[in-house]
Motif scaffolding. Structure first.
Motif, PDB file in Angstrom:
ATOM      1  N   VAL A  21       0.835  -1.185   0.000  1.00  0.00           N
ATOM      2  CA  VAL A  21       0.000   0.000   0.000  1.00  0.00           C
ATOM      3  C   VAL A  21       0.879   1.247   0.000  1.00  0.00           C
ATOM      4  O   VAL A  21       2.002   1.237   0.522  1.00  0.00           O
ATOM      5  N   GLU A  65       0.683   4.805   1.434  1.00  0.00           N
ATOM      6  CA  GLU A  65      -0.070   5.695   2.316  1.00  0.00           C
ATOM      7  C   GLU A  65       0.358   7.140   2.093  1.00  0.00           C
ATOM      8  O   GLU A  65       1.543   7.463   2.177  1.00  0.00           O
ATOM      9  N   ILE A  81     -13.897   4.816  -0.372  1.00  0.00           N
ATOM     10  CA  ILE A  81     -13.125   4.053  -1.358  1.00  0.00           C
ATOM     11  C   ILE A  81     -13.497   4.539  -2.751  1.00  0.00           C
ATOM     12  O   ILE A  81     -14.664   4.771  -3.046  1.00  0.00           O
ATOM     13  N   PRO A 138      -2.787  -0.089  -4.115  1.00  0.00           N
ATOM     14  CA  PRO A 138      -3.776   0.864  -3.622  1.00  0.00           C
ATOM     15  C   PRO A 138      -3.129   2.037  -2.896  1.00  0.00           C
ATOM     16  O   PRO A 138      -2.062   1.893  -2.291  1.00  0.00           O
ATOM     17  N   ASN A 194      -3.725   5.004   0.018  1.00  0.00           N
ATOM     18  CA  ASN A 194      -4.592   5.312   1.151  1.00  0.00           C
ATOM     19  C   ASN A 194      -4.275   6.737   1.624  1.00  0.00           C
ATOM     20  O   ASN A 194      -3.170   7.015   2.059  1.00  0.00           O
ATOM     21  N   TRP A 225      -9.480   5.219   0.404  1.00  0.00           N
ATOM     22  CA  TRP A 225      -8.726   4.221  -0.354  1.00  0.00           C
ATOM     23  C   TRP A 225      -8.925   4.467  -1.848  1.00  0.00           C
ATOM     24  O   TRP A 225     -10.058   4.603  -2.310  1.00  0.00           O
TER      25      TRP A 225
END
Lengths: 439, 439
Positions: B201, B203, B227, B258, B260, B273
């Protein structure tokens, strides 16, 4: 007041119908120019005289004996003459027709006799002058209708004729041979006459009290339209409503002459007025609903498409290069959809798809079929807030999946894409919310 | 678990903020690669260190004394170092910076020191390895970012580095001179690192708990998006939502990593997300609303337009020939509308208009200005019946005049044209019906 009145085949199918027509014409001094069609069906099992003429002439062309068939046709007219107690005979005319059939005068000639003979009876019945359309409706050597020459001849003739019957559907080429209109038939003749005499109104008498808001095959006894503009009519006709053919509107539109669609069997009904423009609001927010099935769509997506100058143009070019006309092009962000007729598209789809790939390099391309397009048309939509909300709420309530929406700034129509199987349901839902609920 | 964590300037503006960041990183073993921005504003009256660096270097370039300004910058960092009780000094670094400023090392070099120095402090504070971005983020000779070479170098370096701090915003050209990203800044560096280490991920820590459903300048405290897909994000960004820059999404999108978006000041919030695709429904039918003002539209009508092959293409050609990109092309029957940016169009409007007349011969052409476009975006719209109904009912209720509607078959967004003056009202009405009413 100068009115041109055209009567359809069902309005002239029998002596009884002729009497209704006679009463209508005599009830208004202005109804000076009459355009009759050929006799239509007297009941659902009956045959139209025009179809009988085609069948009879087919025998003649094959060199077979057509006299029995011709006698049947003569009987139809004689029944009308007798029913109207006229002291009049078409014997000479039928002798000439038999002669010309033998000499193979052509299908157009054969078909045109339906209107011609009905016109003769009508002139006799009304005491109006009979004007043979062959002498005033002109086609050129190639068989194309010659609007200006016709207008000249027709104006000249009718300016000297106080009251006349002019049979619909045909005219003549420069060599005198008979030629019929391919589409629109007697409606066109009526419109041409209205233009030539600068009529105040062109009345088109049929067996319905005007145009319906929606297709009666989908909506049970739909309300009729009181007043509609040429533009709205075009839009509904384009989307499949069976209204007047474009060619029969053009001559009067040019002169700003209103058309009034009336019902011979209910002359008290006001019918539908077709006008250039009007301040009269329609009774409902919408004027009409029409639609067609059998569309495909091509969905295309590409990142940053909207900022790529020429992207949409390149996609459309791919369709144009294969002679496919485009129905609608709704677009989102990075996505566009092209709606086309299934019939035009299917045989060429792979060629178009590969050209799109070559010219526009999309990220994704997908084809869907079995779609229908519905147009909700109305000059009242622009000034009535919430029209779109009502449409889409009604469709949601009816469980219709809306696949496409297109409304340009004209705000005179909204185009909605649905799946074929939702087509009737969608039209019913829209009709209900605007017409039934409004009451 | 391998997480790449990027912190924005406000998350690193002071020792207190650094401590929050430290707690966040230490609370999760997976947070192994850290990308810091330069220190931002500590309060609304404060200045960002990057702006201070630009101002300081401007003096240096003019040959003026910049030492006081440079000392002010050093004080900002020293305050952080002292606040964190670190046994560490940037004295050597500042000596080198002073030297390079004197030698006019360039604006990019000057600006990049904000992240560089913050990275050094961060590495010291966390006990992570400091990796100078100049050694792993590559620009080519022309100053274009070299994605593949960077990925190679970055992967090689970080595969041997268990935990690292890599300052955001800059890299180096082949000759070693510093080059910054023109747009997207540290967000891009974070994304590049995430790609290189194949993070689980990425972030992105900021001062808000994710992206908002609508613009907070129009909607008071809008809900945040839980999301969102890359596609939806692109659509909202395109229509003016201030979200991540496209360039900072591209590297992770390529790898399906993804993103975040989190809030340093509220680490307990899950934030937003951003994913390639998801089966998770959004809480509301819509994912977001965005819009822009300042559009013009050109309304064109022509009888029988729809059956004229190439008509739409010819109209679009006229815009393309003048380098104007087209926003939307909703169409009716015999009418089409072209939406363009006012800024692109106004100076060229007459040239475009005359080309349209020459190529496409429309019956009518009309230009309108002061229009806004609003996009309602959401993957949930396709499966939720009645979305369009709710939107247009809400707009009608709010007295918004809907000037255009465009929804293609993707059904992921609906584009609505309104007058500029109805713009805020329209966004509020749509937000209310989907977010407020839903609760």
């Amino acid at each position: 007041m100068k009115k041109v009145v055209k009567f359809g085949g069902s309005s002239l199918a029998s002596a009884q119908q002729f009497e209704k027509v006679g009463n209508i014409i005599r009830s208004d001094e202005g109804r000076r120019y009459v355009i009759p069609s050929a006799p239509g069906k007297r009941n659902s099992g009956d045959r139209k005289v025009t179809d009988m003429l085609y069948a009879c002439y087919a025998l003649a062309e094959e060199g077979k004996d057509f006299r029995v068939k011709l006698a049947e046709i003569k009987a139809r007219y004689d029944e009308i003459i007798t029913g109207l107690s006229l002291d009049f005979s078409l014997a000479e005319d039928f002798k000439e027709i038999e002669e010309k059939f033998k000499n193979k005068a052509g299908k157009d000639y054969a078909a045109s006799r339906g209107e011609y003979l009905n016109g003769k009876i009508m002139a006799q019945y009304l005491g109006y002058t009979f004007v043979d359309s062959a002498s005033v409706v002109c086609f050129d050597k190639k068989g194309e209708f010659d609007a200006e020459k016709t207008n000249e001849k027709m104006s000249a003739k009718l300016s000297k004729t106080e009251r006349a019957v002019i049979p619909g559907f045909f005219g003549a080429m420069p060599d005198g041979s008979i030629k019929t209109f391919s589409r629109g038939g007697s409606d066109i003749t009526g419109s041409i006459v209205a233009r030539a005499v600068k009529a105040d109104v062109y009345e088109n008498w049929t067996d319905v009290s005007g145009f319906m808001i929606a297709d009666p095959r989908i909506i049970n006894k739909p309300q009729s339209i009181e007043i509609i503009t040429y533009t709205e009519l075009r839009e509904l006709a384009y989307m499949g409503a069976s209204v007047l053919h474009e060619d029969s509107i053009f001559p009067v539109r040019k002169e700003g002459i209103p058309i009034n669609i009336r019902n011979t069997n209910k002359p008290e009904d006001e019918g539908t007025w077709i006008v250039e423009s009007t301040a009269r609001k329609s009774k409902y927010t919408i004027t009409g609903i029409a639609g067609k099935k059998g569309f495909c769509c091509v969905n295309i997506s590409k990142d940053m498409m909207n900022s790529e100058i020429g992207f949409v143009r390149k996609v459309l070019q791919s369709f144009e290069d294969h002679d496919i006309s485009i129905e609608h092009v709704p677009s989102g962000i990075d996505t566009m959809t092209v709606f086309v007729h299934e019939d035009d598209f299917i045989s060429k789809e792979q060629a178009v798809v590969s050209e799109i790939h070559r010219l526009a390099k999309p990220d994704m391309l997908e084809i869907e079929s079995d779609l229908g397009l519905i147009a909700v048309v109305g000059r009242g939509m622009k000034s009535t807030r919430g029209t779109a909300g009502r449409i889409f709420s009604a469709l949601a309530h009816a469980n219709v999946n809306v696949r496409m929406i297109d409304q340009g700034s004209s705000e005179l129509n909204i185009i909605i894409g649905v799946e074929n199987r939702d087509f009737e349901k969608a039209i019913s839902a829209i009709y209900d919310i605007f017409v039934e609920t409004q009451l």
